[in-house]
Design a protein around this motif. Structure first.
Motif, PDB file in Angstrom:
ATOM      1  N   ASP A  65       0.816  -1.222   0.000  1.00 18.73           N
ATOM      2  CA  ASP A  65       0.000   0.000   0.000  1.00 18.73           C
ATOM      3  C   ASP A  65       0.843   1.262   0.000  1.00 18.73           C
ATOM      4  O   ASP A  65       0.354   2.329  -0.343  1.00 18.73           O
ATOM      5  CB  ASP A  65      -0.897   0.022   1.248  1.00 18.73           C
ATOM      6  CG  ASP A  65      -2.197  -0.688   0.990  1.00 18.73           C
ATOM      7  OD1 ASP A  65      -2.479  -0.974  -0.175  1.00 18.73           O
ATOM      8  OD2 ASP A  65      -2.915  -0.964   1.960  1.00 18.73           O
ATOM      9  N   MET A  66       2.094   1.146   0.443  1.00 18.55           N
ATOM     10  CA  MET A  66       2.910   2.359   0.613  1.00 18.55           C
ATOM     11  C   MET A  66       3.602   2.775  -0.673  1.00 18.55           C
ATOM     12  O   MET A  66       4.196   3.844  -0.736  1.00 18.55           O
ATOM     13  CB  MET A  66       3.957   2.105   1.691  1.00 18.55           C
ATOM     14  CG  MET A  66       3.368   1.816   3.045  1.00 18.55           C
ATOM     15  SD  MET A  66       4.650   1.467   4.208  1.00 18.55           S
ATOM     16  CE  MET A  66       3.668   0.954   5.618  1.00 18.55           C
ATOM     17  N   GLU A  73       7.126  10.383   4.585  1.00 15.75           N
ATOM     18  CA  GLU A  73       5.735  10.454   5.039  1.00 15.75           C
ATOM     19  C   GLU A  73       5.487   9.545   6.234  1.00 15.75           C
ATOM     20  O   GLU A  73       4.475   9.671   6.915  1.00 15.75           O
ATOM     21  CB  GLU A  73       4.786  10.038   3.903  1.00 15.75           C
ATOM     22  CG  GLU A  73       4.622  11.074   2.830  1.00 15.75           C
ATOM     23  CD  GLU A  73       3.575  10.655   1.820  1.00 15.75           C
ATOM     24  OE1 GLU A  73       2.433  10.393   2.226  1.00 15.75           O
ATOM     25  OE2 GLU A  73       3.909  10.571   0.621  1.00 15.75           O
ATOM     26  N   PHE A  74       6.407   8.610   6.440  1.00 17.43           N
ATOM     27  CA  PHE A  74       6.182   7.623   7.498  1.00 17.43           C
ATOM     28  C   PHE A  74       7.072   7.839   8.707  1.00 17.43           C
ATOM     29  O   PHE A  74       7.098   7.028   9.612  1.00 17.43           O
ATOM     30  CB  PHE A  74       6.381   6.221   6.922  1.00 17.43           C
ATOM     31  CG  PHE A  74       5.448   5.951   5.781  1.00 17.43           C
ATOM     32  CD1 PHE A  74       4.137   5.574   6.019  1.00 17.43           C
ATOM     33  CD2 PHE A  74       5.858   6.134   4.473  1.00 17.43           C
ATOM     34  CE1 PHE A  74       3.268   5.365   4.978  1.00 17.43           C
ATOM     35  CE2 PHE A  74       4.985   5.918   3.418  1.00 17.43           C
ATOM     36  CZ  PHE A  74       3.686   5.532   3.676  1.00 17.43           C
TER      37      PHE A  74
ATOM     38  N   ARG B  80      -7.146   4.107   3.575  1.00 20.70           N
ATOM     39  CA  ARG B  80      -5.845   3.553   3.198  1.00 20.70           C
ATOM     40  C   ARG B  80      -4.715   4.421   3.767  1.00 20.70           C
ATOM     41  O   ARG B  80      -3.767   3.910   4.356  1.00 20.70           O
ATOM     42  CB  ARG B  80      -5.722   3.488   1.676  1.00 20.70           C
ATOM     43  CG  ARG B  80      -4.556   2.637   1.207  1.00 20.70           C
ATOM     44  CD  ARG B  80      -4.337   2.741  -0.290  1.00 20.70           C
ATOM     45  NE  ARG B  80      -3.037   3.337  -0.542  1.00 20.70           N
ATOM     46  CZ  ARG B  80      -2.829   4.570  -0.961  1.00 20.70           C
ATOM     47  NH1 ARG B  80      -3.841   5.371  -1.218  1.00 20.70           N
ATOM     48  NH2 ARG B  80      -1.619   5.024  -1.142  1.00 20.70           N
ATOM     49  N   LEU B  81      -4.864   5.731   3.613  1.00 17.62           N
ATOM     50  CA  LEU B  81      -3.835   6.640   4.129  1.00 17.62           C
ATOM     51  C   LEU B  81      -3.673   6.481   5.632  1.00 17.62           C
ATOM     52  O   LEU B  81      -2.578   6.545   6.166  1.00 17.62           O
ATOM     53  CB  LEU B  81      -4.190   8.096   3.798  1.00 17.62           C
ATOM     54  CG  LEU B  81      -4.104   8.502   2.335  1.00 17.62           C
ATOM     55  CD1 LEU B  81      -4.630   9.904   2.147  1.00 17.62           C
ATOM     56  CD2 LEU B  81      -2.677   8.413   1.830  1.00 17.62           C
ATOM     57  N   ILE B  84      -1.827   2.918   6.557  1.00 18.03           N
ATOM     58  CA  ILE B  84      -0.406   2.742   6.326  1.00 18.03           C
ATOM     59  C   ILE B  84       0.432   3.665   7.204  1.00 18.03           C
ATOM     60  O   ILE B  84       1.648   3.619   7.158  1.00 18.03           O
ATOM     61  CB  ILE B  84      -0.025   2.938   4.841  1.00 18.03           C
ATOM     62  CG1 ILE B  84      -0.356   4.353   4.366  1.00 18.03           C
ATOM     63  CG2 ILE B  84      -0.717   1.910   3.967  1.00 18.03           C
ATOM     64  CD1 ILE B  84       0.083   4.607   2.946  1.00 18.03           C
ATOM     65  N   GLY B  85      -0.232   4.457   8.028  1.00 20.63           N
ATOM     66  CA  GLY B  85       0.506   5.301   8.966  1.00 20.63           C
ATOM     67  C   GLY B  85       1.260   6.428   8.316  1.00 20.63           C
ATOM     68  O   GLY B  85       2.332   6.814   8.767  1.00 20.63           O
ATOM     69  N   SER B  86       0.698   6.987   7.247  1.00 23.77           N
ATOM     70  CA  SER B  86       1.389   8.075   6.574  1.00 23.77           C
ATOM     71  C   SER B  86       1.046   9.402   7.232  1.00 23.77           C
ATOM     72  O   SER B  86       0.095   9.498   8.011  1.00 23.77           O
ATOM     73  CB  SER B  86       0.997   8.127   5.103  1.00 23.77           C
ATOM     74  OG  SER B  86      -0.295   8.639   4.981  1.00 23.77           O
ATOM     75  N   TYR B  87       1.806  10.419   6.870  1.00 22.06           N
ATOM     76  CA  TYR B  87       1.574  11.737   7.433  1.00 22.06           C
ATOM     77  C   TYR B  87       0.175  12.225   7.072  1.00 22.06           C
ATOM     78  O   TYR B  87      -0.569  12.736   7.908  1.00 22.06           O
ATOM     79  CB  TYR B  87       2.625  12.717   6.905  1.00 22.06           C
ATOM     80  CG  TYR B  87       2.437  14.122   7.408  1.00 22.06           C
ATOM     81  CD1 TYR B  87       2.720  14.442   8.730  1.00 22.06           C
ATOM     82  CD2 TYR B  87       1.951  15.115   6.580  1.00 22.06           C
ATOM     83  CE1 TYR B  87       2.532  15.711   9.204  1.00 22.06           C
ATOM     84  CE2 TYR B  87       1.763  16.400   7.050  1.00 22.06           C
ATOM     85  CZ  TYR B  87       2.055  16.700   8.362  1.00 22.06           C
ATOM     86  OH  TYR B  87       1.850  17.962   8.829  1.00 22.06           O
TER      87      TYR B  87
END
Lengths: 92, 127
Positions: A65-66, A73-74, B80-81, B84-87
Motif C-alpha cells: 500500500d505504501m 511520510e512515514f 488507506r492513508l 499505512i501510517g502516513s503523514y
C-alpha cells in the motif's frame, strides 16, 4: 505542481542499490537512510527501513500500500503533545 | 419530478443544472451527460420523459462513479492513508488540513468552529 511523468518517480539511486543488494543476499537487516524524499518503489516492498526524522531513525516495514509515497511520510518530524494549560494535557 | 438512481429528485431547473444534484456530477460531467444522451441541456428537467431518464441512468451506471459508490471510494482512499501510517493519514485522523496549509490561523473548514481556551492570552481583554 506535481512532477513530470516523463521523468518517472524520483528515488535515491544509492538507496535502490542497497535494497537490491539486500534482496540478493537475503539480508533482513533494516536499511538506515536519510533519503526522506525518496519515492517508495515496488522493489522496496517487504524491506525494512530506518528513516531519519532529524533526530532518530524510525523503523518502517514497507507494505504494498505504501508504494508511490515518500519515505519521509512515514517518519514524522514533529511531536505534538498538546497545548500548555490544556485540560487534556494536564491529565496525561 | 424525474428520479434518477433512487433518491435524487432534481426539480424544474434546466436539465444540466438539475443533474448536478447528483453527488459526483458537476458542471462538466452534467453537460457531457446531456450530450451523450442527446438531450438539450437547457430543457427543463420536468419535461424529460421516462425514456430519456432511462438513457441518462444507463450512462451513469456504465461510465461514471457517482453517489454511494463514489462516497465509498473516497472513504476507502482516506482509510488507506490512515492504515499505512502516513503523514496524510495522521492529518485526517486529527481533523487538520492535509495539504500543508497553515494552522496557526485559519484552517476553520477542517478544524470546525473556534474553541476558545480559558486563560489563554487575549481572552480576558476581550470581555
Amino acid at each position: 505542481m506535481s512532477r513530470s511523468a516523463k521523468k518517472g518517480p524520483y528515488y535515491d539511486e544509492r538507496l535502490l542499490a542497497k535494497v537490491e543488494k539486500a534482496q540478493k543476499t537475503g539480508n533482513r537487516e533494516p536499511i538506515k537512510t536519510w533519503s526522506r524524499d525518496c519515492t517508495i518503489l515496488p522493489d522496496f516492498v517487504q524491506q525494512t527501513f530506518m528513516i531519519h526524522n532529524g533526530r532518530i531513525f524510525i523503523k518502517l516495514y514497507v507494505t504494498e500500500d505504501m508504494v508511490g509515497h515518500k519515505l519521509g511520510e512515514f517518519a514524522p518530524t514533529r511531536v505534538f503533545k498538546g497545548h500548555s494549560g490544556g485540560k487534556k494535557a494536564a491529565a496525561k | 419530478m424525474p428520479r434518477i438512481l433512487g433518491v435524487d429528485l432534481p426539480n424544474d431547473k434546466a436539465t444540466h443544472i438539475s443533474l448536478r444534484y447528483l453527488y459526483g456530477i458537476g458542471p462538466k460531467t452534467s453537460l457531457e451527460l446531456c450530450e451523450k444522451a442527446r438531450i438539450d441541456p437547457l430543457r427543463k428537467a420536468r419535461e424529460l420523459n421516462d425514456e430519456e431518464i432511462a438513457r441518462i441512468a444507463v450512462l451513469l451506471d456504465r461510465e461514471y462513479t457517482v453517489e454511494g459508490p463514489l462516497r465509498r471510494a473516497i472513504a476507502q482512499n482516506i482509510a488507506r492513508l490512515r492504515d499505512i501510517g502516513s503523514y496524510r493519514g495522521s492529518r485526517h485522523r486529527r481533523g487538520l488540513p492535509v495539504r500543508g496549509q497553515r494552522t496557526k490561523t485559519n484552517a476553520r473548514t477542517r478544524k470546525g468552529p473556534r474553541k476558545t481556551v480559558a486563560g489563554k492570552k487575549g481572552v480576558k481583554e476581550m470581555r
